[in-house]
Design a protein around this motif. Structure first.
Motif, PDB file in Angstrom:
ATOM      1  N   LEU A 194      -7.235   0.313   9.530  1.00 23.65           N
ATOM      2  CA  LEU A 194      -8.487   0.587   8.408  1.00 23.65           C
ATOM      3  C   LEU A 194      -7.963   0.784   6.990  1.00 23.65           C
ATOM      4  CD1 LEU A 194     -11.448   1.194   7.811  1.00 23.65           C
ATOM      5  CD2 LEU A 194     -10.967   3.236   8.077  1.00 23.65           C
ATOM      6  N   ILE A 195      -6.753   1.616   6.576  1.00 26.35           N
ATOM      7  CA  ILE A 195      -6.464   2.029   5.379  1.00 26.35           C
ATOM      8  C   ILE A 195      -5.450   0.756   4.882  1.00 26.35           C
ATOM      9  CG2 ILE A 195      -4.588   3.366   4.093  1.00 26.35           C
ATOM     10  CD1 ILE A 195      -5.060   5.435   6.393  1.00 26.35           C
ATOM     11  N   GLY A 196      -4.851   0.078   5.634  1.00 27.11           N
ATOM     12  CA  GLY A 196      -4.329  -1.259   5.309  1.00 27.11           C
ATOM     13  C   GLY A 196      -5.276  -2.518   4.839  1.00 27.11           C
ATOM     14  N   GLY A 197      -6.334  -2.413   5.646  1.00 25.97           N
ATOM     15  CA  GLY A 197      -7.390  -3.509   5.572  1.00 25.97           C
ATOM     16  C   GLY A 197      -8.139  -3.363   4.155  1.00 25.97           C
ATOM     17  N   MET A 198      -8.386  -1.939   3.880  1.00 19.59           N
ATOM     18  CA  MET A 198      -9.190  -1.681   2.801  1.00 19.59           C
ATOM     19  C   MET A 198      -8.586  -1.854   1.503  1.00 19.59           C
ATOM     20  SD  MET A 198     -12.441  -0.840   3.968  1.00 19.59           S
ATOM     21  CE  MET A 198     -13.062  -0.558   2.581  1.00 19.59           C
ATOM     22  N   GLN A 199      -7.205  -2.006   1.686  1.00 19.64           N
ATOM     23  CA  GLN A 199      -6.297  -2.026   0.456  1.00 19.64           C
ATOM     24  C   GLN A 199      -5.793  -3.629   0.417  1.00 19.64           C
ATOM     25  OE1 GLN A 199      -3.082   0.849   0.435  1.00 19.64           O
ATOM     26  NE2 GLN A 199      -4.472   2.401   0.650  1.00 19.64           N
ATOM     27  N   MET A 200      -6.296  -4.444   1.285  1.00 21.32           N
ATOM     28  CA  MET A 200      -5.937  -5.905   1.291  1.00 21.32           C
ATOM     29  C   MET A 200      -6.087  -6.626  -0.095  1.00 21.32           C
ATOM     30  SD  MET A 200      -8.051  -8.819   3.473  1.00 21.32           S
ATOM     31  CE  MET A 200      -8.582  -7.555   4.719  1.00 21.32           C
ATOM     32  N   TYR A 201      -4.706  -7.252  -0.400  1.00 20.80           N
ATOM     33  CA  TYR A 201      -4.686  -7.942  -1.699  1.00 20.80           C
ATOM     34  C   TYR A 201      -4.053  -9.301  -1.687  1.00 20.80           C
ATOM     35  CZ  TYR A 201      -3.164  -8.734  -6.441  1.00 20.80           C
ATOM     36  OH  TYR A 201      -3.026  -9.021  -7.654  1.00 20.80           O
ATOM     37  N   ASP A 202      -2.687  -9.177  -1.142  1.00 16.79           N
ATOM     38  CA  ASP A 202      -1.781 -10.466  -1.498  1.00 16.79           C
ATOM     39  C   ASP A 202      -2.378 -11.681  -0.806  1.00 16.79           C
ATOM     40  OD1 ASP A 202      -1.454  -9.430   0.951  1.00 16.79           O
ATOM     41  OD2 ASP A 202       0.372  -8.837   1.249  1.00 16.79           O
ATOM     42  N   ILE A 203      -2.877 -11.476   0.342  1.00 13.33           N
ATOM     43  CA  ILE A 203      -3.213 -12.911   0.832  1.00 13.33           C
ATOM     44  C   ILE A 203      -4.347 -13.503   0.353  1.00 13.33           C
ATOM     45  CG2 ILE A 203      -4.187 -14.077   3.008  1.00 13.33           C
ATOM     46  CD1 ILE A 203      -2.406 -12.012   4.593  1.00 13.33           C
ATOM     47  N   ILE A 222     -15.822  -7.138   5.749  1.00 13.21           N
ATOM     48  CA  ILE A 222     -16.150  -8.047   6.600  1.00 13.21           C
ATOM     49  C   ILE A 222     -14.570  -8.974   7.048  1.00 13.21           C
ATOM     50  CG2 ILE A 222     -16.927 -10.618   6.646  1.00 13.21           C
ATOM     51  CD1 ILE A 222     -19.476  -9.522   5.087  1.00 13.21           C
ATOM     52  N   MET A 223     -13.792  -8.985   6.161  1.00 14.66           N
ATOM     53  CA  MET A 223     -12.567  -9.877   6.598  1.00 14.66           C
ATOM     54  C   MET A 223     -11.525  -8.946   7.453  1.00 14.66           C
ATOM     55  SD  MET A 223     -11.443 -12.032   3.119  1.00 14.66           S
ATOM     56  CE  MET A 223     -11.909 -10.629   1.878  1.00 14.66           C
ATOM     57  N   TRP A 224     -11.590  -7.554   7.249  1.00 10.19           N
ATOM     58  CA  TRP A 224     -11.111  -6.594   7.856  1.00 10.19           C
ATOM     59  C   TRP A 224     -11.458  -6.667   9.525  1.00 10.19           C
ATOM     60  CZ3 TRP A 224     -12.731  -1.761  10.091  1.00 10.19           C
ATOM     61  CH2 TRP A 224     -11.843  -1.303  11.115  1.00 10.19           C
ATOM     62  N   SER A 225     -12.918  -6.482   9.410  1.00  9.70           N
ATOM     63  CA  SER A 225     -13.498  -6.408  10.819  1.00  9.70           C
ATOM     64  C   SER A 225     -13.230  -7.936  11.706  1.00  9.70           C
ATOM     65  CB  SER A 225     -15.227  -6.189  10.547  1.00  9.70           C
ATOM     66  OG  SER A 225     -15.152  -5.128  10.093  1.00  9.70           O
ATOM     67  N   ILE A 226     -13.307  -8.889  10.918  1.00 14.46           N
ATOM     68  CA  ILE A 226     -13.111 -10.165  11.639  1.00 14.46           C
ATOM     69  C   ILE A 226     -11.701 -10.288  12.141  1.00 14.46           C
ATOM     70  CG2 ILE A 226     -13.220 -12.696  11.355  1.00 14.46           C
ATOM     71  CD1 ILE A 226     -15.227 -12.360   9.300  1.00 14.46           C
ATOM     72  N   ASN A 227     -10.692  -9.821  11.361  1.00 15.65           N
ATOM     73  CA  ASN A 227      -9.466  -9.833  11.817  1.00 15.65           C
ATOM     74  C   ASN A 227      -8.934  -8.604  12.857  1.00 15.65           C
ATOM     75  OD1 ASN A 227      -6.783  -8.153  11.136  1.00 15.65           O
ATOM     76  ND2 ASN A 227      -8.209  -7.925   9.425  1.00 15.65           N
ATOM     77  N   PHE A 228      -9.598  -7.796  12.707  1.00 20.34           N
ATOM     78  CA  PHE A 228      -9.303  -6.470  13.586  1.00 20.34           C
ATOM     79  C   PHE A 228      -9.748  -6.409  15.125  1.00 20.34           C
ATOM     80  CE2 PHE A 228      -9.393  -2.195  15.136  1.00 20.34           C
ATOM     81  CZ  PHE A 228      -7.839  -1.908  15.187  1.00 20.34           C
ATOM     82  N   ILE A 229     -10.898  -7.069  15.130  1.00 24.25           N
ATOM     83  CA  ILE A 229     -11.493  -7.017  16.488  1.00 24.25           C
ATOM     84  C   ILE A 229     -10.743  -7.817  17.592  1.00 24.25           C
ATOM     85  CG2 ILE A 229     -13.707  -7.566  17.946  1.00 24.25           C
ATOM     86  CD1 ILE A 229     -15.039  -6.665  15.461  1.00 24.25           C
ATOM     87  N   VAL A 264     -12.952 -17.293   4.022  1.00 23.21           N
ATOM     88  CA  VAL A 264     -12.921 -16.010   4.943  1.00 23.21           C
ATOM     89  C   VAL A 264     -12.285 -16.060   6.200  1.00 23.21           C
ATOM     90  CG1 VAL A 264     -14.591 -14.379   5.774  1.00 23.21           C
ATOM     91  CG2 VAL A 264     -15.035 -15.399   3.645  1.00 23.21           C
ATOM     92  N   LEU A 265     -12.730 -17.031   7.010  1.00 21.53           N
ATOM     93  CA  LEU A 265     -12.192 -17.104   8.349  1.00 21.53           C
ATOM     94  C   LEU A 265     -10.533 -17.507   8.219  1.00 21.53           C
ATOM     95  CD1 LEU A 265     -14.743 -19.260  10.185  1.00 21.53           C
ATOM     96  CD2 LEU A 265     -14.440 -16.866  10.179  1.00 21.53           C
ATOM     97  N   ILE A 266     -10.188 -18.267   7.298  1.00 24.10           N
ATOM     98  CA  ILE A 266      -8.644 -18.543   7.399  1.00 24.10           C
ATOM     99  C   ILE A 266      -8.055 -17.220   7.062  1.00 24.10           C
ATOM    100  CG2 ILE A 266      -6.879 -19.667   5.866  1.00 24.10           C
ATOM    101  CD1 ILE A 266      -8.903 -22.000   5.438  1.00 24.10           C
ATOM    102  N   ILE A 267      -8.494 -16.438   5.767  1.00 26.02           N
ATOM    103  CA  ILE A 267      -7.897 -15.099   5.421  1.00 26.02           C
ATOM    104  C   ILE A 267      -7.812 -14.032   6.455  1.00 26.02           C
ATOM    105  CG2 ILE A 267      -7.974 -13.160   3.761  1.00 26.02           C
ATOM    106  CD1 ILE A 267      -9.099 -15.185   1.684  1.00 26.02           C
ATOM    107  N   MET A 275      -0.756 -11.978  11.767  1.00 25.26           N
ATOM    108  CA  MET A 275       0.353 -11.379  11.043  1.00 25.26           C
ATOM    109  C   MET A 275       0.506 -10.147  11.843  1.00 25.26           C
ATOM    110  SD  MET A 275       0.894 -11.893   6.891  1.00 25.26           S
ATOM    111  CE  MET A 275       2.113 -10.750   6.888  1.00 25.26           C
ATOM    112  N   TRP A 276      -0.560  -9.375  12.155  1.00 26.76           N
ATOM    113  CA  TRP A 276      -0.478  -7.991  12.681  1.00 26.76           C
ATOM    114  C   TRP A 276      -0.767  -7.853  14.156  1.00 26.76           C
ATOM    115  CZ3 TRP A 276       1.763  -4.633   9.731  1.00 26.76           C
ATOM    116  CH2 TRP A 276       1.860  -4.647   8.445  1.00 26.76           C
ATOM    117  N   TYR A 277      -1.179  -8.878  14.651  1.00 31.91           N
ATOM    118  CA  TYR A 277      -1.406  -8.610  16.290  1.00 31.91           C
ATOM    119  C   TYR A 277       0.061  -8.244  16.985  1.00 31.91           C
ATOM    120  CZ  TYR A 277       0.326 -12.854  18.242  1.00 31.91           C
ATOM    121  OH  TYR A 277       0.932 -13.939  18.731  1.00 31.91           O
ATOM    122  N   GLY A 278       1.130  -8.634  16.545  1.00 33.31           N
ATOM    123  CA  GLY A 278       2.411  -8.561  17.105  1.00 33.31           C
ATOM    124  C   GLY A 278       2.836  -7.028  17.099  1.00 33.31           C
ATOM    125  N   ASN A 279       2.700  -6.781  15.837  1.00 29.93           N
ATOM    126  CA  ASN A 279       2.811  -5.253  15.551  1.00 29.93           C
ATOM    127  C   ASN A 279       2.236  -4.128  16.180  1.00 29.93           C
ATOM    128  OD1 ASN A 279       4.189  -3.172  13.435  1.00 29.93           O
ATOM    129  ND2 ASN A 279       2.043  -2.690  13.251  1.00 29.93           N
TER     130      ASN A 279
END
Length: 376
Positions: free
Chosen positions: A281-290, A127-134, A216-219, A226-230
């Motif tokens: 997807l690989i990075g999102g499924m391993q989300m940890y630090d934030i 859920i958190m990966w989908s909300i940030n990636f779209i 969830v929205l903040i994360i 952080m990643w849209y520029g990359n």
């Protein structure tokens, strides 16, 4: 004698032991023999030295490091996922004892102790990966199209400044950004709470970090920011690799920016889009630090922790939660399951974004070859 054909004939006579029949031939034979004696003193060229084998020495460090730090841990994790291996807080260590797929049955069988929490962690992570990636890929695409549009006249220095500003959040460490946002949304005297109260939107301070939806929205927003520029930089590189003559031809034919973007840019950007999707997807499924820093201590009573707990956070709790047993078998099973889920989604993305036209063309070529062979 100076004629090349005459000289060659004499040399052949000398080599083949053909005896001359007259005086002129005898003299010619002597001259040819003396010429050949000179060539006998010339050494044959040495065998060429092949340096190709040395290339293996250059790539050997990579394979050695990969085997030690990646391949062995992977194989060991797969082995541990099929064992009962528990270190209690007190008492002797249990295992490692081979139990087959028992750990995976606990997860699939929705065992309260493991399955429910595992499925919940996967759900939260996705859920958190989908909300940030779209929104991330959408905004990155628009910015990439804007920066590469020849019709948009922008000063080179200004464009460079914009790109640096957009990419800057990716340079800052995730820990710094997490602590920054945690301070901004802190309760009750965080800057966001005070601002919203001053402008009349809130009457009382709001617990942003402790409320599941807002947490969830903040994360998700932090990951997006952080990643849209990359992602934008990668897409710009992909667009710059498209043949400019295609855009020139489209403009001559009267196509507008929207048509060029939909009919040329998006289709030809498919490989770069696929790369972005899979790596995200690989990075999102391993989300940890934030989420880990936003959640606080592992023993925190934050009610939102249940909704922001990711798979990697759950794996850590299984082996490093203070005051509890360390279940290496179940943590390894969850790790293997994370690998399988990520691989499955990646394969699905590869299938969805495959080049259908190229596949169709290959099929037609095979059919034509078969027909030609049948006619022969």
């Amino acid at each position: 004698l100076t004629h090349p054909y005459r000289k060659g004939a004499l040399q052949l006579m000398a080599i083949s032991d053909v005896k001359p029949t007259n005086a002129s031939d005898i003299n010619s034979d002597k001259i040819a023999s003396s010429s050949l004696s000179k060539y006998k003193n010339i050494k044959a060229p040495k065998k060429m030295v092949s340096y190709s084998k040395y290339g293996y020495f250059f790539i050997l460090p990579f394979f050695a490091i990969y085997a030690i730090f990646s391949l062995y841990p992977l194989l060991n994790t797969i082995y541990l996922s099929m064992t009962q291996y528990v270190k209690p807080v007190m008492g002797p260590v249990i295992g490692p004892k081979f139990v087959g797929l028992s750990n995976f049955k606990d997860i699939v069988g929705n065992n309260r102790a493991f399955g429910e929490f595992t499925i919940g962690a996967f759900r939260n992570t996705f859920i958190m990966w989908s909300i940030n990636f779209i929104p991330q890929i959408s905004l990155a695409l628009l910015l990439a199209a804007w920066f590469t549009n020849m019709r948009v006249k922008m000063n080179g220095a200004a464009q460079g400044i914009y790109k640096v500003m957009i990419y800057m959040p990716n340079i800052i460490t995730a820990a710094s950004i997490s602590l920054l946002f945690k301070t901004l949304f802190s309760y009750p005297n965080g800057p966001i709470n005070l601002l919203l109260q001053d402008i009349g939107i809130l009457d009382d301070p709001f617990r942003f970090i402790e409320t599941p939806t807002s947490a969830v929205l903040i994360i998700s927003f932090i990951n997006f920011w952080m990643w849209y520029g990359n992602t934008m930089i990668i897409l710009i590189a992909g667009i710059m690799g498209i043949n400019p003559s295609l855009y020139d031809s489209a403009e001559i034919d009267g196509a507008n920016n929207g048509q060029i973007f939909r009919k040329i840019t998006i289709p030809l950007l498919r490989p770069i889009m696929l790369y972005t999707l899979v790596t995200s997807l690989i990075g999102g499924m391993q989300m940890y630090d934030i989420p880990r820093l936003m959640a606080g201590d592992v023993n925190s009573t934050n009610p939102a922790n249940r909704y922001i707990k990711t798979v990697t956070m759950y794996i850590q709790e299984l082996v490093a939660r203070p005051g509890t047993s360390r279940n290496y078998g179940h943590s390894a099973a969850v790790s293997v399951l994370l690998f399988l889920v990520t691989a499955t989604f990646s394969i699905i993305l590869f299938y969805i974004m495959r080049d259908k036209d190229a596949i169709k063309q290959r099929k037609l070529e095979k059919a034509a070859k078969k027909e030609a062979m049948a006619n022969e």
